[in-house]
Scaffold this motif. Structure first.
Motif, mmCIF file in Angstrom:
data_model
loop_
_atom_site.group_PDB
_atom_site.id
_atom_site.type_symbol
_atom_site.label_atom_id
_atom_site.label_comp_id
_atom_site.label_asym_id
_atom_site.label_seq_id
_atom_site.Cartn_x
_atom_site.Cartn_y
_atom_site.Cartn_z
ATOM 1 N N ALA A 198 13.615 -35.159 -99.173
ATOM 2 C CA ALA A 198 12.517 -35.306 -98.210
ATOM 3 C C ALA A 198 11.188 -35.271 -98.937
ATOM 4 O O ALA A 198 10.924 -34.342 -99.699
ATOM 5 N N ARG A 199 10.362 -36.282 -98.698
ATOM 6 C CA ARG A 199 9.028 -36.280 -99.291
ATOM 7 C C ARG A 199 7.996 -36.527 -98.203
ATOM 8 O O ARG A 199 8.280 -37.198 -97.193
ATOM 9 N N TYR A 200 6.839 -35.970 -98.406
ATOM 10 C CA TYR A 200 5.769 -36.078 -97.410
ATOM 11 C C TYR A 200 5.041 -37.409 -97.515
ATOM 12 O O TYR A 200 4.674 -38.017 -96.516
ATOM 13 N N ALA A 201 4.859 -37.878 -98.750
ATOM 14 C CA ALA A 201 3.996 -39.036 -98.999
ATOM 15 C C ALA A 201 4.740 -40.360 -98.856
ATOM 16 O O ALA A 201 4.742 -41.194 -99.752
ATOM 17 N N SER A 202 5.385 -40.577 -97.716
ATOM 18 C CA SER A 202 6.053 -41.845 -97.463
ATOM 19 C C SER A 202 5.024 -42.960 -97.319
ATOM 20 O O SER A 202 4.002 -42.791 -96.637
ATOM 21 N N THR A 203 5.291 -44.088 -97.944
ATOM 22 C CA THR A 203 4.348 -45.208 -97.889
ATOM 23 C C THR A 203 4.200 -45.738 -96.469
ATOM 24 O O THR A 203 3.089 -45.979 -95.987
ATOM 25 N N ARG A 204 5.339 -45.921 -95.808
ATOM 26 C CA ARG A 204 5.306 -46.508 -94.468
ATOM 27 C C ARG A 204 4.961 -45.495 -93.384
ATOM 28 O O ARG A 204 4.415 -45.859 -92.335
ATOM 29 N N TYR A 205 5.287 -44.209 -93.628
ATOM 30 C CA TYR A 205 5.107 -43.221 -92.564
ATOM 31 C C TYR A 205 4.849 -41.857 -93.196
ATOM 32 O O TYR A 205 5.747 -41.015 -93.269
ATOM 33 N N PRO A 206 3.617 -41.597 -93.632
ATOM 34 C CA PRO A 206 3.300 -40.305 -94.260
ATOM 35 C C PRO A 206 3.608 -39.136 -93.330
ATOM 36 O O PRO A 206 3.336 -39.191 -92.125
ATOM 37 N N GLY A 207 4.185 -38.085 -93.907
ATOM 38 C CA GLY A 207 4.513 -36.899 -93.121
ATOM 39 C C GLY A 207 5.740 -37.040 -92.255
ATOM 40 O O GLY A 207 6.015 -36.170 -91.413
ATOM 41 N N LYS A 208 6.519 -38.084 -92.473
ATOM 42 C CA LYS A 208 7.670 -38.390 -91.610
ATOM 43 C C LYS A 208 8.639 -37.224 -91.436
ATOM 44 O O LYS A 208 9.108 -36.985 -90.308
ATOM 45 N N PRO A 209 9.000 -36.441 -92.466
ATOM 46 C CA PRO A 209 9.981 -35.362 -92.262
ATOM 47 C C PRO A 209 9.552 -34.318 -91.232
ATOM 48 O O PRO A 209 10.398 -33.625 -90.671
ATOM 49 N N LEU A 210 8.245 -34.207 -91.001
ATOM 50 C CA LEU A 210 7.755 -33.185 -90.078
ATOM 51 C C LEU A 210 7.424 -33.736 -88.697
ATOM 52 O O LEU A 210 6.894 -33.018 -87.839
ATOM 53 N N VAL A 211 7.745 -34.996 -88.470
ATOM 54 C CA VAL A 211 7.544 -35.599 -87.153
ATOM 55 C C VAL A 211 8.517 -34.980 -86.159
ATOM 56 O O VAL A 211 9.695 -34.772 -86.467
ATOM 57 N N GLY A 212 8.043 -34.674 -84.984
ATOM 58 C CA GLY A 212 8.882 -34.090 -83.960
ATOM 59 C C GLY A 212 9.662 -35.140 -83.179
ATOM 60 O O GLY A 212 9.127 -36.207 -82.852
ATOM 61 N N LEU A 213 10.926 -34.827 -82.883
ATOM 62 C CA LEU A 213 11.761 -35.680 -82.047
ATOM 63 C C LEU A 213 12.272 -34.847 -80.878
ATOM 64 O O LEU A 213 12.844 -33.777 -81.080
ATOM 65 N N THR A 214 12.063 -35.352 -79.678
ATOM 66 C CA THR A 214 12.443 -34.622 -78.474
ATOM 67 C C THR A 214 13.808 -35.088 -78.001
ATOM 68 O O THR A 214 14.038 -36.288 -77.802
ATOM 69 N N GLY A 215 14.718 -34.135 -77.827
ATOM 70 C CA GLY A 215 16.076 -34.457 -77.416
ATOM 71 C C GLY A 215 16.237 -34.496 -75.916
ATOM 72 O O GLY A 215 15.276 -34.370 -75.152
ATOM 73 N N ALA A 216 17.489 -34.658 -75.486
ATOM 74 C CA ALA A 216 17.790 -34.805 -74.065
ATOM 75 C C ALA A 216 17.411 -33.565 -73.263
ATOM 76 O O ALA A 216 17.094 -33.660 -72.073
ATOM 77 N N SER A 217 17.427 -32.400 -73.915
ATOM 78 C CA SER A 217 17.103 -31.155 -73.216
ATOM 79 C C SER A 217 15.605 -30.919 -73.100
ATOM 80 O O SER A 217 15.175 -29.974 -72.441
ATOM 81 N N GLY A 218 14.809 -31.781 -73.755
ATOM 82 C CA GLY A 218 13.364 -31.603 -73.765
ATOM 83 C C GLY A 218 12.864 -30.787 -74.930
ATOM 84 O O GLY A 218 11.650 -30.617 -75.091
ATOM 85 N N GLU A 219 13.784 -30.276 -75.774
ATOM 86 C CA GLU A 219 13.385 -29.492 -76.938
ATOM 87 C C GLU A 219 13.018 -30.416 -78.086
ATOM 88 O O GLU A 219 13.731 -31.378 -78.374
ATOM 89 N N THR A 220 11.895 -30.109 -78.752
ATOM 90 C CA THR A 220 11.428 -30.920 -79.868
ATOM 91 C C THR A 220 11.722 -30.217 -81.181
ATOM 92 O O THR A 220 11.400 -29.039 -81.352
ATOM 93 N N ARG A 221 12.377 -30.927 -82.088
ATOM 94 C CA ARG A 221 12.642 -30.432 -83.438
ATOM 95 C C ARG A 221 12.178 -31.484 -84.427
ATOM 96 O O ARG A 221 12.212 -32.672 -84.136
ATOM 97 N N THR A 222 11.793 -31.029 -85.614
ATOM 98 C CA THR A 222 11.335 -31.972 -86.627
ATOM 99 C C THR A 222 12.486 -32.834 -87.131
ATOM 100 O O THR A 222 13.665 -32.474 -87.020
ATOM 101 N N LEU A 223 12.116 -33.969 -87.699
ATOM 102 C CA LEU A 223 13.107 -34.871 -88.275
ATOM 103 C C LEU A 223 13.941 -34.171 -89.338
ATOM 104 O O LEU A 223 15.163 -34.324 -89.376
#
Length: 266
Positions: A9-34
Motif C-alpha cells: 500500500a502506498r499513499y502517493a498513487s499517480t491516479r488516486y493519491p491517498g487511495k488506501p485511506l479512502v472510505g468505502l461504505t458497506g451494506a450495513s452503512g459502516e464505512t471502512r478504509t480500503l
C-alpha cells in the motif's frame, strides 16, 4: 508449504493519491478504509500463515496498526507492489514457500480466488508466478469498454496459451471481439484479477531486473516477468455469484459501494 500474504500500500498513487485511506461504505452503512477492507479479505483466506501490510507511509502504517494489522515498513524507492512484496519478505527473514501479493485496491477479492491461486502454483512446477483470471460476462466486458471509451482504465485483461501460461496482459480489452453480449452472457475476455502468488526465488530476483518497454508502456508490473521469459500461470477462478471490481479511479468508489450493497457485504 508456508504462505505469506503481503498487502502493498502506498499513499502517493499517480491516479488516486491517498487511495488506501479512502472510505468505502458497506451494506450495513459502516464505512471502512480500503486498506482495512483488503486486510479483512486477506484474513478470510484459508491456509495462510501470516498477513502483513507493506507500506512506506506513516499515515497508512498508523491506520493499519489501529485496526490490528501487522505492518512492515518498506522503501519509498519500490516501483510497484511486487518490489514492495520482495522487500517485505526479505525484511521478515524470508523462509516462506509462497508469497501472495494481495494488492490493496481489490477489497472485493473472494477468499477462494487466493486459495485457488496457491493451489494452482503448487500443482504447476513450471510456473514461477500465478495470477487469477475471471471470465467476463457481458456486464463486466461492457463496463470495460465503456471505461475505455471514456478514457478511463477500468481493469486489465489477460490472454494465455493451452498450458494456461500467460501470453500477455493489457489495459486494453483483449482479445478483440466485435460481438455484442447480454449482461449475463459468457464472453471470450478474461479479467485479470490483481493478485499474485510468487515462488520466493522469482520474487527476490524481480527487483534486480530493469523495467522493460512493455511494462513501461502498459504500467503493468507482471509484464517484467514475461519480458524475462518467466512463466506466469493464469488460474481461472469462479465468481460464484460475486461481483468483482478494483478501485483504480475515484469514479470506482460508488461502483464498488453499489456492488457491496447488492451483495450484502458489510
Amino acid at each position: 508449504m508456508s504462505v505469506l500474504i503481503v498487502i502493498p500500500a502506498r499513499y502517493a498513487s499517480t491516479r488516486y493519491p491517498g487511495k488506501p485511506l479512502v472510505g468505502l461504505t458497506g451494506a450495513s452503512g459502516e464505512t471502512r478504509t480500503l486498506i482495512e477492507r483488503s486486510w479483512r479479505a486477506a484474513n478470510g483466506v484459508k491456509g495462510v500463515d501470516r498477513v502483513v501490510v507493506a507500506t512506506d507511509d506513516d499515515r497508512i502504517r498508523d491506520a493499519a496498526e489501529a485496526f490490528g494489522a501487522e505492518v512492515v515498513m518498506t522503501s519509498s524507492e519500490c516501483q510497484n507492489g511486487t518490489e514492495r512484496c520482495a522487500e517485505a519478505h526479505a525484511a521478515l527473514g524470508g523462509g516462506y514457500d509462497i508469497v501472495v501479493n494481495l494488492q490493496g485496491d481489490a477489497p472485493l477479492t473472494p477468499s477462494w480466488f487466493v486459495e485457488d491461486l496457491v493451489d494452482g502454483l503448487r500443482s504447476d512446477p513450471a510456473a514461477e508466478v500465478a495470477t487469477p483470471v475471471l471470465r467476463c460476462d457481458g456486464r463486466a466486458l461492457n463496463g470495460f469498454l465503456d471505461d475505455r471509451k471514456a478514457g478511463r482504465v477500468g481493469g486489465t485483461t489477460a490472454v494465455f496459451g493451452a498450458a494456461r501460461h500467460a501470453l500477455y496482459f493489457s489495459k486494453e480489452v483483449i482479445p478483440y471481439t466485435s460481438d455484442l453480449y447480454a449482461d449475463d452472457a459468457e464472453t471470450p475476455v478474461f479479467h485479470h484479477v490483481g493478485v499474485y502468488a510468487y515462488r520466493p526465488d522469482a520474487l527476490s530476483a524481480y527487483p534486480g531486473w530493469d523495467s522493460g518497454p512493455l511494462e513501461q508502456l502498459e504500467g503493468l508490473e507482471q509484464l517484467r516477468f514475461l519480458e524475462r521469459g518467466r512463466a506466469i500461470l493464469c488460474v481461472e477462478v469462479a465468481a460464484r455469484g460475486r461481483q468483482f471490481w478494483e478501485l483504480n479511479n475515484p469514479e470506482d468508489v460508488p461502483r464498488i459501494e453499489a456492488m457491496m450493497a447488492e451483495m450484502g457485504m458489510e
